[in-house]
Design an enzyme around this catalytic site. Structure first.
Site, short mmCIF file in Angstrom:
data_model
loop_
_atom_site.label_atom_id
_atom_site.label_comp_id
_atom_site.label_asym_id
_atom_site.label_seq_id
_atom_site.Cartn_x
_atom_site.Cartn_y
_atom_site.Cartn_z
N HIS A 141 0.82 -1.23 0.00
CA HIS A 141 0.00 0.00 0.00
C HIS A 141 0.85 1.27 0.00
CE1 HIS A 141 -3.69 -2.17 0.43
NE2 HIS A 141 -3.41 -2.65 1.63
N HIS A 180 -6.59 -6.92 -0.41
CA HIS A 180 -6.72 -5.48 -0.64
C HIS A 180 -6.01 -5.09 -1.93
CE1 HIS A 180 -6.91 -6.12 3.83
NE2 HIS A 180 -8.03 -5.43 3.64
N ASP A 266 -4.94 -12.61 3.44
CA ASP A 266 -6.17 -12.05 4.00
C ASP A 266 -7.38 -12.26 3.08
OD1 ASP A 266 -4.97 -10.28 2.27
OD2 ASP A 266 -4.82 -8.63 3.71
ZN ZN Z 1 -4.29 -6.89 2.76
#
Ligand code: ZN
Length: 366
Positions: A141, A180, A266
Site C-alpha cells: 500500500h 486489498h 487475508d
Molecule cells: Zn491486505
C-alpha cells in the site's frame, strides 16, 4: 534448484502498539493488539520450523536497504519523516494514522525491504529457483510519497527498482493476491511498461475507490496495470479462474524475466479484514498455476514477498502450503476438519465473478 526463505527475528519486533483492532487504546475499548500484530507472521515462521520444512529451504539473510535504494521509489520527504519519527521515544505513523511503528521502526522497515531484495537477488542470480520473503511490516500500500494501510516502504517495488538498477532491461510481472488492492505497487509503476502490475482483490475494500477494472496505467505504462476486483465472498473457484483466464495469459503476453508476488493471506476464509473464502488448497493451487507459467516463460523464477493476513491460526497454514508447493517438499499440516472448508458452496465460480473476469479479459485483450 531449491526454494529460498527469508525471515528475521526483528520482523516480529515491528511495534504497532496497543490498539483494539484498528482503534487506538484510548478508553473507547479495552486496549488489545493492532490487527497488524506479529502474531500471524511469527506463527507462520514457527510452523515453517516445526513442520520440518525449514530444513529443506535455503535460508537467505536480509540486510537493510540503503537510503539510496528507498529513494528509488519514495520521495525524500517521506524517507526523512519516517527516519525522524523513528527516533522519537514512541515512534510514529507511516502516514494515514492507522500504520503505527515504534522507536527505531525505520530500521525494521528498511530490513523488510531488504528481505524482499535479498530474495529477488537470489532468484535472479539463480542461487534458488524461487523464494518467499516473510517480511514485516508489509509494503504494497505504500505510495512514493507516503505509507498507508500498515505499510511504511514499498518492499516489492524497492526490490524491483534495485534489480533494474543492475539490469535496466529487467521485465517483471507482479501478481498481488492480497485481499486489498495493491495500490502502492500500481502507483510506483503506473507509467512504466517494464513492470506489469496485476492485482486480485475484493472489490472496493481498501483503499476505498481504488482498484477498479478501468485503472490500466497511463502514458507509456497504459495497459500495464491490470485490476481484478472480485465480489465479496469469492472462493477458490473465482480465484483459480482469475489465475487461469487473466493472470496466465497476461504473463504469456508480457514475457517477464521474473514473477513477483505480493502475497497476502487475508483473502482466506478465516480473515477478520477480508470477506473472501480462499482455503489453503486454493493458495496451493494458485501457486502451482504460477509455477507452471513461470516454468514456461521465465525459467521458473518467482519471488513472493509477504503482505497482509490477519488470522493468527490460519495464515501459518496458508503460508506453509504455499512454501510446500514452491519447494516441492510435502508437509502434512492440514487437519481433516479444515479440509471440509474446501467443499463449501462459495468455491463455485458464479456469474458475478465470471462477469468481472470477462470484462478484464476484454479490456486487456487476453
Ligand atoms: Zn491486505
Amino acid at each position: 534448484m531449491a526454494t529460498g526463505y527469508v525471515w528475521h527475528e526483528l520482523y516480529g519486533w515491528h511495534d504497532t502498539g496497543t490498539n483494539a483492532g484498528l482503534l487506538p487504546g484510548n478508553l473507547v475499548m479495552q486496549p488489545y493488539l493492532h490487527f497488524e500484530s506479529p502474531e500471524s507472521k511469527q506463527r507462520f515462521h514457527s510452523l515453517v520450523e516445526v513442520s520440518g520444512l525449514a530444513a529443506h529451504l535455503v535460508r537467505i539473510e536480509p540486510t537493510q536497504v540503503s537510503d539510496e535504494d528507498i529513494l528509488r521509489v519514495h520521495t525524500a520527504e517521506h524517507l526523512a519523516r519516517i527516519q525522524r519519527e523513528s527516533m522519537q521515544p514512541r515512534g510514529g505513523d507511516a502516514g494515514d494514522g492507522t500504520s503505527p511503528f515504534g522507536h527505531r521502526g525505520f530500521e525494521i522497515a528498511a530490513l523488510a525491504a531488504g528481505g524482499a531484495w535479498a530474495a529477488l537477488d537470489a532468484v535472479l542470480n539463480d542461487r534458488v529457483q524461487n523464494a518467499y520473503a516473510l517480511v514485516r511490516p508489509p509494503g504494497h500500500h505504500a505510495r512514493p510519497e507516503t505509507g498507508m494501510g500498515f505499510c511504511i516502504f514499498a518492499n516489492a517495488s524497492i526490490a524491483i527498482r534495485k534489480a533494474q538498477s543492475v539490469d535496466p532491461n529487467l521485465r517483471v510481472v507482479t501478481v498481488d493476491w492480497d485481499v486489498h488492492h495493491g495500490n502502492g505497487t500500481q502507483a510506483v509503476f503506473w507509467e512504466d511498461p517494464s513492470v506489469l502490475t496485476i492485482s486480485l482483490h475484493q472489490n472496493d475494500l481498501f483503499p476505498r475507490n481504488s482498484g477498479a477494472i478501468t485503472e490500466i496505467g497511463a502514458g507509456a505504462g497504459q495497459g500495464y496495470a491490470i485490476n481484478v476486483p472480485l465480489p465479496a465472498g469469492t472462493g477458490n473457484g473465482g480465484y483459480l479462474a482469475t489465475l487461469t483466464d487473466v493472470v496466465v495469459p497476461a504473463i504469456r503476453k508480457h514475457r517477464p524475466d521474473v514473477i513477483v508476488v505480493p502475497s497476502g493471506f487475508d483473502a482466506s476464509c478465516f480473515d477478520p479484514l477480508g470477506r473472501m473464502s480462499v482455503t489453503t488448497t486454493g493458495y496451493r493451487e494458485m501457486t502451482r498455476i504460477l509455477m507452471d507459467v513461470a516454468n514456461e516463460v521465465c525459467g521458473g523464477r518467482i519471488m513472493m514477498t509477504h503482505e497482509g493476513g490477519y488470522s493468527p491460526t490460519y495464515v501459518p497454514l496458508c503460508g506453509v502450503s504455499v512454501l510446500s508447493e514452491l519447494s516441492g517438499v510435502h508437509v502434512d499440516v492440514i487437519e481433516p476438519l479444515y479440509e471440509t472448508y474446501d467443499t463449501m458452496p462459495e468455491h463455485e465460480l458464479i456469474p458475478s465473478q465470471m462477469a468481472v473476469i470477462e470484462q478484464v479479459r476484454e479490456l486487456h485483450a487476453l
